[in-house]
Design a protein around this motif. Sequence first.
Motif, PDB file in Angstrom:
ATOM      1  N   ASN A  40      26.998  88.270 -22.265  1.00 28.54           N
ATOM      2  CA  ASN A  40      28.374  88.755 -22.075  1.00 28.54           C
ATOM      3  C   ASN A  40      28.724  89.049 -20.604  1.00 28.54           C
ATOM      4  O   ASN A  40      29.636  89.827 -20.327  1.00 28.54           O
ATOM      5  N   ARG A  41      27.970  88.470 -19.695  1.00 32.50           N
ATOM      6  CA  ARG A  41      28.292  88.636 -18.275  1.00 32.50           C
ATOM      7  C   ARG A  41      28.487  87.272 -17.645  1.00 32.50           C
ATOM      8  O   ARG A  41      27.802  86.307 -18.012  1.00 32.50           O
ATOM      9  N   PHE A  42      29.400  87.238 -16.677  1.00 32.14           N
ATOM     10  CA  PHE A  42      29.648  85.993 -15.956  1.00 32.14           C
ATOM     11  C   PHE A  42      28.959  86.023 -14.593  1.00 32.14           C
ATOM     12  O   PHE A  42      28.935  87.066 -13.921  1.00 32.14           O
ATOM     13  N   TYR A  43      28.442  84.878 -14.206  1.00 34.26           N
ATOM     14  CA  TYR A  43      27.886  84.717 -12.862  1.00 34.26           C
ATOM     15  C   TYR A  43      28.380  83.386 -12.310  1.00 34.26           C
ATOM     16  O   TYR A  43      28.666  82.458 -13.064  1.00 34.26           O
ATOM     17  N   ILE A  50      22.927  80.987  -4.493  1.00 33.43           N
ATOM     18  CA  ILE A  50      23.345  82.381  -4.635  1.00 33.43           C
ATOM     19  C   ILE A  50      23.837  82.632  -6.049  1.00 33.43           C
ATOM     20  O   ILE A  50      24.629  81.847  -6.592  1.00 33.43           O
ATOM     21  N   CYS A  51      23.392  83.727  -6.619  1.00 32.50           N
ATOM     22  CA  CYS A  51      23.917  84.122  -7.931  1.00 32.50           C
ATOM     23  C   CYS A  51      24.075  85.640  -7.903  1.00 32.50           C
ATOM     24  O   CYS A  51      23.205  86.378  -8.356  1.00 32.50           O
ATOM     25  N   SER A  52      25.174  86.088  -7.304  1.00 30.59           N
ATOM     26  CA  SER A  52      25.340  87.537  -7.131  1.00 30.59           C
ATOM     27  C   SER A  52      25.970  88.143  -8.385  1.00 30.59           C
ATOM     28  O   SER A  52      26.502  87.435  -9.239  1.00 30.59           O
ATOM     29  N   VAL A  53      25.892  89.452  -8.472  1.00 29.40           N
ATOM     30  CA  VAL A  53      26.526  90.169  -9.581  1.00 29.40           C
ATOM     31  C   VAL A  53      27.933  90.548  -9.104  1.00 29.40           C
ATOM     32  O   VAL A  53      28.071  91.372  -8.205  1.00 29.40           O
ATOM     33  N   HIS A  54      28.946  89.900  -9.638  1.00 25.80           N
ATOM     34  CA  HIS A  54      30.349  90.100  -9.218  1.00 25.80           C
ATOM     35  C   HIS A  54      30.581  89.640  -7.764  1.00 25.80           C
ATOM     36  O   HIS A  54      29.639  89.358  -7.027  1.00 25.80           O
ATOM     37  N   GLY A  55      31.820  89.661  -7.392  1.00 22.67           N
ATOM     38  CA  GLY A  55      32.223  89.534  -5.988  1.00 22.67           C
ATOM     39  C   GLY A  55      31.923  88.196  -5.336  1.00 22.67           C
ATOM     40  O   GLY A  55      31.711  88.130  -4.132  1.00 22.67           O
ATOM     41  N   SER A  56      31.949  87.121  -6.131  1.00 20.64           N
ATOM     42  CA  SER A  56      31.636  85.819  -5.537  1.00 20.64           C
ATOM     43  C   SER A  56      32.662  85.414  -4.482  1.00 20.64           C
ATOM     44  O   SER A  56      32.337  84.655  -3.569  1.00 20.64           O
ATOM     45  N   TYR A  57      33.883  85.934  -4.613  1.00 20.17           N
ATOM     46  CA  TYR A  57      34.928  85.588  -3.628  1.00 20.17           C
ATOM     47  C   TYR A  57      34.491  85.985  -2.221  1.00 20.17           C
ATOM     48  O   TYR A  57      34.529  85.180  -1.295  1.00 20.17           O
ATOM     49  N   SER A  58      34.030  87.223  -2.053  1.00 18.69           N
ATOM     50  CA  SER A  58      33.632  87.676  -0.712  1.00 18.69           C
ATOM     51  C   SER A  58      32.325  87.018  -0.276  1.00 18.69           C
ATOM     52  O   SER A  58      32.118  86.749   0.911  1.00 18.69           O
ATOM     53  N   VAL A  59      31.445  86.731  -1.223  1.00 21.51           N
ATOM     54  CA  VAL A  59      30.190  86.032  -0.897  1.00 21.51           C
ATOM     55  C   VAL A  59      30.510  84.638  -0.357  1.00 21.51           C
ATOM     56  O   VAL A  59      29.943  84.181   0.637  1.00 21.51           O
TER      57      VAL A  59
END
Length: 192
Positions: free
Chosen positions: A120-123, A90-99
């Motif tokens: 400049n974005r974190f995944y 899984i490599c979602s955009v934001h919200g890894s906590y809920s994933v």
Amino acid sequence: MSLLRDQCAGEVIFVDVLENHMANLAATLAQNFPQDQYSWQVRCKDLKKIVVPAIDSQLFIIAGVGPHQTIEFINSLCASAPDTEFDLLICSVHGSYSVREALIKQGYGLKNERIIFENNRFYEAIYVSKSADKAIVNTGSQMWHWPDAVHQDYWHRIVGHYRQKAKADPLHFQPIIERYETLQNAIKITHN
Ligand SMILES: C[S@@+](CC[C@H](N)C(=O)[O-])C[C@H]1O[C@@H](n2cnc3c(N)ncnc32)[C@H](O)[C@@H]1O
């Protein structure tokens, strides 16, 4: 395409709902990965309508969508074949906590995880399996390398994000902030 090029899998199946994108992709693949040498399929289909086939050794990669959709995809894949095991990357955009919470609920364990910093974005890349013994931690665990300034920056961005959210809904978001703070304290202790 790199999965095909590096022969990581017996077959690679690409899924998206966008007809024109998938037609372009099929044309590019046909040109670069002739089907007499490489095994691939392009399916223009809603991922929520995919039924996981009852075969061994399958990995579903879900990338580039937000946490809400990612969780819907995880849950619909699991519901489509409750008795079939498959791995997920899984490599979602934001919200890894809920994933991560959704993955834990579905009974997944951690195989590997990594922080990726790109444009400049974190995944967070989260690789999980039902046969993995290591527990998934909702804040992430082995991916954090505290001496790395990029990881520290990521931690500050996450906590900043949840502090903003906590202004409107402290009951829900304050415990999440505390979990990230505990994590950082634990890492600091490990490195002292
Ligand atoms: C930002 S793009 C990411 C594309 C690619 N997965 C990647 O990581 O580079 C998000 C993609 O998700 C696709 N998508 C959204 N909902 C979908 C669904 N229910 N089934 C299949 N694809 C979907 C969109 O059409 C879009 O192409």
